[in-house]
Design a protein around this motif. Structure first.
Motif, PDB file in Angstrom:
ATOM      1  N   ALA A  58      20.268  16.985 -15.593  1.00 65.16           N
ATOM      2  CA  ALA A  58      20.881  16.543 -14.334  1.00 65.16           C
ATOM      3  C   ALA A  58      21.529  17.694 -13.573  1.00 65.16           C
ATOM      4  O   ALA A  58      21.764  17.596 -12.369  1.00 65.16           O
ATOM      5  CB  ALA A  58      21.923  15.464 -14.621  1.00 65.16           C
ATOM      6  N   ASN A  59      21.842  18.805 -14.269  1.00 67.43           N
ATOM      7  CA  ASN A  59      22.544  19.938 -13.653  1.00 67.43           C
ATOM      8  C   ASN A  59      23.837  19.471 -12.983  1.00 67.43           C
ATOM      9  O   ASN A  59      24.172  19.874 -11.876  1.00 67.43           O
ATOM     10  CB  ASN A  59      21.626  20.664 -12.663  1.00 67.43           C
ATOM     11  CG  ASN A  59      20.412  21.255 -13.351  1.00 67.43           C
ATOM     12  OD1 ASN A  59      20.511  21.817 -14.445  1.00 67.43           O
ATOM     13  ND2 ASN A  59      19.240  21.114 -12.737  1.00 67.43           N
ATOM     14  N   ASP A  60      24.550  18.640 -13.718  1.00 67.61           N
ATOM     15  CA  ASP A  60      25.755  17.978 -13.237  1.00 67.61           C
ATOM     16  C   ASP A  60      26.991  18.771 -13.647  1.00 67.61           C
ATOM     17  O   ASP A  60      27.885  18.275 -14.333  1.00 67.61           O
ATOM     18  CB  ASP A  60      25.778  16.558 -13.827  1.00 67.61           C
ATOM     19  CG  ASP A  60      26.998  15.761 -13.421  1.00 67.61           C
ATOM     20  OD1 ASP A  60      27.549  16.047 -12.349  1.00 67.61           O
ATOM     21  OD2 ASP A  60      27.402  14.868 -14.188  1.00 67.61           O
ATOM     22  N   GLN A  61      27.037  20.056 -13.243  1.00 68.32           N
ATOM     23  CA  GLN A  61      28.173  20.901 -13.590  1.00 68.32           C
ATOM     24  C   GLN A  61      28.159  22.127 -12.699  1.00 68.32           C
ATOM     25  O   GLN A  61      27.175  22.397 -11.995  1.00 68.32           O
ATOM     26  CB  GLN A  61      28.128  21.298 -15.069  1.00 68.32           C
ATOM     27  CG  GLN A  61      26.879  22.058 -15.492  1.00 68.32           C
ATOM     28  CD  GLN A  61      26.643  22.047 -16.980  1.00 68.32           C
ATOM     29  OE1 GLN A  61      25.871  21.255 -17.485  1.00 68.32           O
ATOM     30  NE2 GLN A  61      27.304  22.960 -17.698  1.00 68.32           N
ATOM     31  N   GLN A  62      29.262  22.891 -12.751  1.00 63.84           N
ATOM     32  CA  GLN A  62      29.392  24.020 -11.839  1.00 63.84           C
ATOM     33  C   GLN A  62      28.472  25.166 -12.242  1.00 63.84           C
ATOM     34  O   GLN A  62      27.924  25.209 -13.337  1.00 63.84           O
ATOM     35  CB  GLN A  62      30.844  24.492 -11.817  1.00 63.84           C
ATOM     36  CG  GLN A  62      31.373  25.001 -13.149  1.00 63.84           C
ATOM     37  CD  GLN A  62      32.844  25.367 -13.073  1.00 63.84           C
ATOM     38  OE1 GLN A  62      33.334  25.830 -12.054  1.00 63.84           O
ATOM     39  NE2 GLN A  62      33.572  25.140 -14.159  1.00 63.84           N
ATOM     40  N   ALA A  63      28.316  26.103 -11.311  1.00 67.09           N
ATOM     41  CA  ALA A  63      27.454  27.259 -11.530  1.00 67.09           C
ATOM     42  C   ALA A  63      27.900  28.022 -12.775  1.00 67.09           C
ATOM     43  O   ALA A  63      29.098  28.258 -12.978  1.00 67.09           O
ATOM     44  CB  ALA A  63      27.491  28.179 -10.312  1.00 67.09           C
ATOM     45  N   THR A  64      26.931  28.411 -13.579  1.00 66.70           N
ATOM     46  CA  THR A  64      27.258  29.144 -14.806  1.00 66.70           C
ATOM     47  C   THR A  64      25.985  29.712 -15.422  1.00 66.70           C
ATOM     48  O   THR A  64      24.876  29.511 -14.918  1.00 66.70           O
ATOM     49  CB  THR A  64      27.983  28.221 -15.806  1.00 66.70           C
ATOM     50  OG1 THR A  64      28.512  29.007 -16.870  1.00 66.70           O
ATOM     51  CG2 THR A  64      27.053  27.161 -16.359  1.00 66.70           C
ATOM     52  N   THR A  65      26.162  30.411 -16.537  1.00 64.69           N
ATOM     53  CA  THR A  65      25.056  30.948 -17.319  1.00 64.69           C
ATOM     54  C   THR A  65      24.878  30.091 -18.565  1.00 64.69           C
ATOM     55  O   THR A  65      25.767  30.048 -19.417  1.00 64.69           O
ATOM     56  CB  THR A  65      25.336  32.406 -17.744  1.00 64.69           C
ATOM     57  OG1 THR A  65      25.663  33.183 -16.595  1.00 64.69           O
ATOM     58  CG2 THR A  65      24.123  33.004 -18.451  1.00 64.69           C
ATOM     59  N   LEU A  66      23.756  29.416 -18.659  1.00 60.25           N
ATOM     60  CA  LEU A  66      23.403  28.658 -19.851  1.00 60.25           C
ATOM     61  C   LEU A  66      22.259  29.377 -20.562  1.00 60.25           C
ATOM     62  O   LEU A  66      21.728  30.367 -20.063  1.00 60.25           O
ATOM     63  CB  LEU A  66      22.989  27.237 -19.479  1.00 60.25           C
ATOM     64  CG  LEU A  66      23.968  26.435 -18.601  1.00 60.25           C
ATOM     65  CD1 LEU A  66      23.371  25.088 -18.233  1.00 60.25           C
ATOM     66  CD2 LEU A  66      25.296  26.259 -19.306  1.00 60.25           C
ATOM     67  N   TRP A  67      21.884  28.880 -21.722  1.00 56.05           N
ATOM     68  CA  TRP A  67      20.694  29.425 -22.381  1.00 56.05           C
ATOM     69  C   TRP A  67      20.041  28.331 -23.209  1.00 56.05           C
ATOM     70  O   TRP A  67      20.680  27.339 -23.569  1.00 56.05           O
ATOM     71  CB  TRP A  67      21.016  30.663 -23.202  1.00 56.05           C
ATOM     72  CG  TRP A  67      21.865  30.516 -24.421  1.00 56.05           C
ATOM     73  CD1 TRP A  67      23.161  30.087 -24.489  1.00 56.05           C
ATOM     74  CD2 TRP A  67      21.497  30.839 -25.771  1.00 56.05           C
ATOM     75  NE1 TRP A  67      23.612  30.124 -25.789  1.00 56.05           N
ATOM     76  CE2 TRP A  67      22.629  30.580 -26.597  1.00 56.05           C
ATOM     77  CE3 TRP A  67      20.341  31.335 -26.363  1.00 56.05           C
ATOM     78  CZ2 TRP A  67      22.617  30.797 -27.977  1.00 56.05           C
ATOM     79  CZ3 TRP A  67      20.327  31.557 -27.734  1.00 56.05           C
ATOM     80  CH2 TRP A  67      21.449  31.287 -28.517  1.00 56.05           C
TER      81      TRP A  67
END
Length: 595
Positions: free
Chosen positions: A207-216
């Protein structure tokens, strides 16, 4: 998926034996979970120095390792490509990603290495997504039937009756429903020919229901996570939003991901993953599993000790430690063209973000420590350094913080030899994004998670635990939308990076305690210490839990927006140590978010 499908019965044999023979440790540790309910703790006088026993195991260093023969800084850093969607699925971008075996040259002087990668890439391709814009991904397994690394079928979830090669993908740090979280027992084989007891669907929805960040993203199959990641199954996922757009940070060619890993290699280029040294008579010691992996070579973006030519201007680096067990304490130091230090420091790091997004303001640091699975978003300004060379060095001991295993001191080189292509108009803002603090007073419950390790009489590691074994019933069951404090009680000699799926939490404090009196009493030996400025205020999904300390974290257990929740619904996730060798041998537990 709510609670998910029920698992098949646990494999009999060594696991059951461990449960009974480890009861003296595991059973006692469960007592720690009651402390938060009884509030049975106190601050006593400082305890006399007490050396807790460290296991005698060190990573078996193979005589055939090619690492010492390789020249550093001869290969250019590779920048992973950005993946494009294959089409649309129900109106959202759809990505079709295939895990395959392939060969790739990782160093000028090594023959090509057989690897496993997403879409035949190591690291995997970068996903770029935007907040509020969901995507769908079908993760396909087209890997061979036999593993390229040694298997230990005695550890939990890796029994001989299971398919040798199985995979499941976890998007680390993503707020997602259980059917797309990569639950360790939701594994699948080539062509989905066999699936694990928690497998639900071939297509994952983010959903990409969160603030901008670096995931992996990385493999998470129970019993072989450490081997699948080691073989190459890892990549980065960048989530952007309008807040980031307005910050005018370095971007395009000046925003560079850095995925750091350590490895051993044979002279023929093949991956070398060592196994347990035999000889301990205790039958509980796993025959092949090792407690931590520490290699003698360092790769960045899949290249061994690479170099990067940069312009004299600001760069943004998304740093990920995706090593199996190694912490890194990084400094930037001036060097000559061969990488030999001149004794002068390089430019500082300005950390602007952590696991869960931006900090409120940049934090200037001369060194940064990063644990497995953590991410650091930093800006380095090379302005005025034309012609200079800097080496990113590491001096973190292994195991961290005071072990005596092998430590590669170099990571990569920066050469400020590119001409400035235009005026640097990017910014290092004085403020970034607000981080609302969760206060302990808002928590409805406090839970204790006791970290322990058990060794044989000969000092060989047997098992690592968080309270109890993986197969025991769920004991952590926060209500959806509630706030809880979790206390990580580290009774071991090493630091453990603890990762909680679903949530981005905050670190409250750390406090030393007397391990000798635990679990009978939890006696603190000093005051609680506030986290450093780059850790609070910040949102994180992985925290460094130090030996002999209680680390308090606080989280709001929100499900993705719009999730229907009925009374009694259970949403299954996990928390675990992200030293993947620990995670593989019981240092992982399921938990449920409850309606």
């Amino acid at each position: 998926m709510k609670a998910g499908k029920k698992r098949a019965d646990a494999e009999p044999g060594r696991r059951d034996f461990l449960k009974w023979t480890g009861a003296a440790v595991g059973g006692a540790l469960v007592l720690g979970a009651a402390f938060s309910q009884r509030a049975r703790h106190e601050i006593g006088p400082p305890a006399p120095p007490r050396r807790r026993r460290r296991h005698g195991h060190r990573t078996p260093k193979p005589e055939s390792s090619a690492g010492p023969t390789l020249t550093k800084f001869v290969d250019r850093l590779r920048i992973p490509s950005v993946i494009s969607p294959s089409g649309l699925l129900d109106g959202v971008p759809f990505y079709d990603v295939n895990m395959v075996a392939f060969r790739k040259k990782l160093h000028r002087d090594l023959p090509p290495t057989t690897l496993w990668g997403y879409n035949a890439r190591y690291p995997g391709p970068i996903f770029e997504a935007r907040r509020g814009h969901p995507i769908a991904v079908r993760w396909r397994n087209s890997l061979p039937a036999h593993h390229i690394l040694p298997l230990d079928t005695t550890i939990h979830g890796a029994g001989p009756s299971l398919p040798e090669v199985r995979t499941v993908v976890h998007l680390h740090g993503n707020k997602v429903l259980p059917d797309s979280d990569g639950y360790p027992e939701a594994w699948f084989t080539n062509g989905f020919g066999q699936t694990g007891p928690y497998f639900e669907n071939q297509v994952y929805h983010y959903a990409n229901d969160q603030q901008a960040t670096t995931l992996w993203y990385h493999d998470h199959a129970l019993g072989i996570t450490r081997l699948n990641i080691y073989a190459g199954l890892a990549g980065m996922y960048l989530l952007r939003d309008s807040v980031e757009d307005d910050l005018n940070l370095p971007s395009g060619p000046y925003e560079i991901p850095l995925m750091i890993q350590d490895r051993f290699f044979n002279a023929d280029g093949s991956l070398l993953y060592p196994t347990q040294t035999p000889g301990d008579p205790d039958p509980r010691v796993p025959p092949l599993w090792i407690p931590e992996f520490f290699g003698d070579t360092v790769l960045v973006n899949g290249k061994i000790w690479p170099f990067l030519k940069v312009e004299p201007r600001k760069y943004r680096f998304r740093i990920l430690d995706s090593s199996n067990a190694r912490f890194y304490r990084l400094t930037l130091n001036e060097a000559n063209a061969r990488g030999e230090p001149t004794g002068r420091p390089g430019p500082p790091f300005f950390q602007i973000g952590s696991d869960g997004g931006f900090l409120p303001a940049p934090v200037r640091l001369n060194e940064i420590t990063i644990a497995p699975a953590e991410r650091l978003d930093v800006i380095i300004d090379f302005s005025g350094a034309d012609g200079k060379v800097f080496v990113l060095n590491n001096d973190a001991k292994a195991p961290f913080p005071d072990g005596d295993d092998v430590v590669p001191t170099d990571v990569m080189m920066f050469r400020v030899t590119r001409r400035l292509r235009g005026r640097d108009t990017s910014s290092l803002p004085t403020s970034l994004a607000p981080v609302p603090l969760l206060e302990a007073a808002s928590a409805v419950k406090t839970r204790d998670l006791v970290l322990s390790e058990q060794d044989s009489d000969a000092g060989s590691p047997i098992i690592a635990l968080i309270n109890t074994h993986w197969d025991e019933p769920v004991t952590e069951d926060p209500e959806a939308g509630s706030v809880e404090v979790w206390r990580l009680v580290n009774t071991t000699e090493d630091a453990h990076p603890i990762h909680v799926h679903l949530v981005q939490f905050q670190v409250l404090d750390r406090q030393p305690f007397d391990v000798a009196q635990f679990p009978d009493r939890l006696v603190f030996t000093g005051p609680a210490v506030q986290p450093p400025r780059n850790e609070r205020p910040a949102f994180k999904d992985t925290v460094q839990s130090f030996p002999g300390e209680v680390t308090r974290i606080i989280a709001k257990f929100d499900l993705p927006s719009g999730t229907p929740v009925n009374r009694g619904d259970r949403f299954r996730y996990v928390f675990h140590c992200h030293i993947v060798e620990h995670e593989e041998n019981q240092m992982m537990r399921p938990y449920d978010v409850v309606g």
